[in-house]
Design a protein around this motif. Structure first.
Motif, short mmCIF file in Angstrom:
data_model
loop_
_atom_site.label_atom_id
_atom_site.label_comp_id
_atom_site.label_asym_id
_atom_site.label_seq_id
_atom_site.Cartn_x
_atom_site.Cartn_y
_atom_site.Cartn_z
N SER A 1 0.86 -1.18 0.00
CA SER A 1 0.00 0.00 0.00
C SER A 1 0.90 1.23 0.00
O SER A 1 1.11 1.87 1.03
N PRO A 2 1.45 1.54 -1.18
CA PRO A 2 2.40 2.65 -1.24
C PRO A 2 1.70 3.99 -1.23
O PRO A 2 0.63 4.15 -1.80
N VAL A 3 2.31 4.92 -0.56
CA VAL A 3 1.89 6.32 -0.67
C VAL A 3 2.86 6.98 -1.64
O VAL A 3 2.44 7.63 -2.59
N TYR A 4 4.13 6.75 -1.42
CA TYR A 4 5.18 7.24 -2.32
C TYR A 4 6.41 6.38 -2.09
O TYR A 4 6.77 6.10 -0.95
N PHE A 5 7.00 5.89 -3.16
CA PHE A 5 8.27 5.16 -3.09
C PHE A 5 9.25 5.94 -3.94
O PHE A 5 9.03 6.11 -5.15
N ASN A 6 10.35 6.41 -3.32
CA ASN A 6 11.34 7.13 -4.11
C ASN A 6 12.06 6.15 -5.04
O ASN A 6 11.84 4.94 -4.98
N GLY A 7 12.91 6.67 -5.92
CA GLY A 7 13.56 5.85 -6.93
C GLY A 7 14.37 4.70 -6.35
O GLY A 7 14.29 3.57 -6.84
N CYS B 1 0.61 -14.10 -4.26
CA CYS B 1 -0.49 -13.20 -4.60
C CYS B 1 -0.17 -11.81 -4.05
O CYS B 1 0.16 -11.68 -2.87
N VAL B 2 -0.28 -10.82 -4.89
CA VAL B 2 0.01 -9.43 -4.51
C VAL B 2 -1.29 -8.64 -4.49
O VAL B 2 -2.01 -8.60 -5.48
N ASP B 3 -1.58 -8.05 -3.34
CA ASP B 3 -2.68 -7.10 -3.23
C ASP B 3 -2.04 -5.72 -3.25
O ASP B 3 -1.36 -5.33 -2.30
N TRP B 4 -2.23 -5.01 -4.36
CA TRP B 4 -1.63 -3.68 -4.53
C TRP B 4 -2.70 -2.63 -4.31
O TRP B 4 -3.61 -2.47 -5.12
N HIS B 5 -2.64 -1.94 -3.18
CA HIS B 5 -3.61 -0.91 -2.84
C HIS B 5 -3.08 0.43 -3.34
O HIS B 5 -1.96 0.81 -3.04
N TYR B 6 -3.90 1.14 -4.10
CA TYR B 6 -3.44 2.40 -4.68
C TYR B 6 -4.51 3.48 -4.53
O TYR B 6 -5.69 3.19 -4.37
N ASP B 7 -4.06 4.70 -4.59
CA ASP B 7 -4.93 5.86 -4.55
C ASP B 7 -5.40 6.12 -5.98
O ASP B 7 -4.58 6.38 -6.86
N PRO B 8 -6.70 6.01 -6.25
CA PRO B 8 -7.17 6.19 -7.63
C PRO B 8 -6.94 7.59 -8.18
O PRO B 8 -6.94 7.79 -9.39
N VAL B 9 -6.72 8.57 -7.31
CA VAL B 9 -6.47 9.93 -7.75
C VAL B 9 -4.99 10.12 -8.09
O VAL B 9 -4.64 10.91 -8.96
N GLU B 10 -4.11 9.38 -7.43
CA GLU B 10 -2.66 9.49 -7.61
C GLU B 10 -2.20 8.39 -8.56
O GLU B 10 -2.09 7.23 -8.19
N ALA B 11 -1.92 8.76 -9.79
CA ALA B 11 -1.56 7.78 -10.82
C ALA B 11 -0.24 7.07 -10.53
O ALA B 11 -0.04 5.93 -10.94
N SER C 1 1.18 5.67 -7.82
CA SER C 1 1.15 4.40 -7.09
C SER C 1 0.47 3.31 -7.91
O SER C 1 0.90 2.16 -7.90
N ARG C 2 -0.57 3.66 -8.66
CA ARG C 2 -1.22 2.70 -9.54
C ARG C 2 -0.28 2.25 -10.65
O ARG C 2 -0.14 1.06 -10.92
N ASP C 3 0.40 3.21 -11.28
CA ASP C 3 1.29 2.89 -12.38
C ASP C 3 2.46 2.01 -11.95
O ASP C 3 2.86 1.10 -12.68
N LEU C 4 3.00 2.26 -10.76
CA LEU C 4 4.08 1.42 -10.25
C LEU C 4 3.58 -0.01 -10.09
O LEU C 4 4.27 -0.97 -10.49
N GLY C 5 2.40 -0.19 -9.54
CA GLY C 5 1.83 -1.53 -9.40
C GLY C 5 1.62 -2.22 -10.74
O GLY C 5 1.94 -3.40 -10.89
#
Length: 134
Positions: A63-69, A93-103, A105-109
């Motif tokens: 459940s990332p908020v922000y992961f730096n490089g 199995c990976v459950d990737w929780h992302y903020d739908p407004v913040e692309a 975290s979704r894109d990294l997943g």
């Protein structure tokens, strides 16, 4: 194998590796001064756990908020280890929780899902309150 819990701190994620239950979790922002130093012991513990895991169903929640490089590079290394776990009849199995407004975290997943094809992914949007839908 001992479970590992590290409480979240400013700029560091909560780590909850419950090897005894085949459940791993990384929650929150990750921007340590040295990602290698922070994640090194976790990678070593994960490697030791996977060396003994046979025929397991392993679940990882991210459940990332922000992961730096540098955190993203280390995360790719951890996911590479998990991806290779299928060799020993493990299912990851990976459950990737992302903020739908913040692309980001979704894109990294989605990028990781494309890169590590032996992992099963569920992309799960968080609500506006940060809660995960049931």
């Amino acid at each position: 194998m001992n479970d590992i819990y590290v409480a979240a701190r400013p700029g560091l994620p909560e780590i909850d590796f419950r090897f005894s239950q085949d459940r791993l979790a990384l929650r929150g922002p990750s921007c340590p001064t040295s990602a290698t130093a922070f994640y090194g012991p976790l990678g070593a513990a994960l490697m030791a756990y996977l060396a003994r895991a046979r025929g397991r169903r392993i679940r990882i929640e991210v459940s990332p908020v922000y992961f730096n490089g540098s955190s993203q590079r280390v995360l790719r290394g951890l996911f590479g280890m998990l991806d290779a776990a299928w060799i020993n009849d493990n299912e990851v199995c990976v459950d990737w929780h992302y903020d739908p407004v913040e692309a980001g975290s979704r894109d990294l997943g989605l990028d990781l899902a494309d890169e590590f094809i032996m992992l099963r992914y569920r992309m799960i949007p968080r609500s506006a309150t940060g809660a995960v839908p049931e």
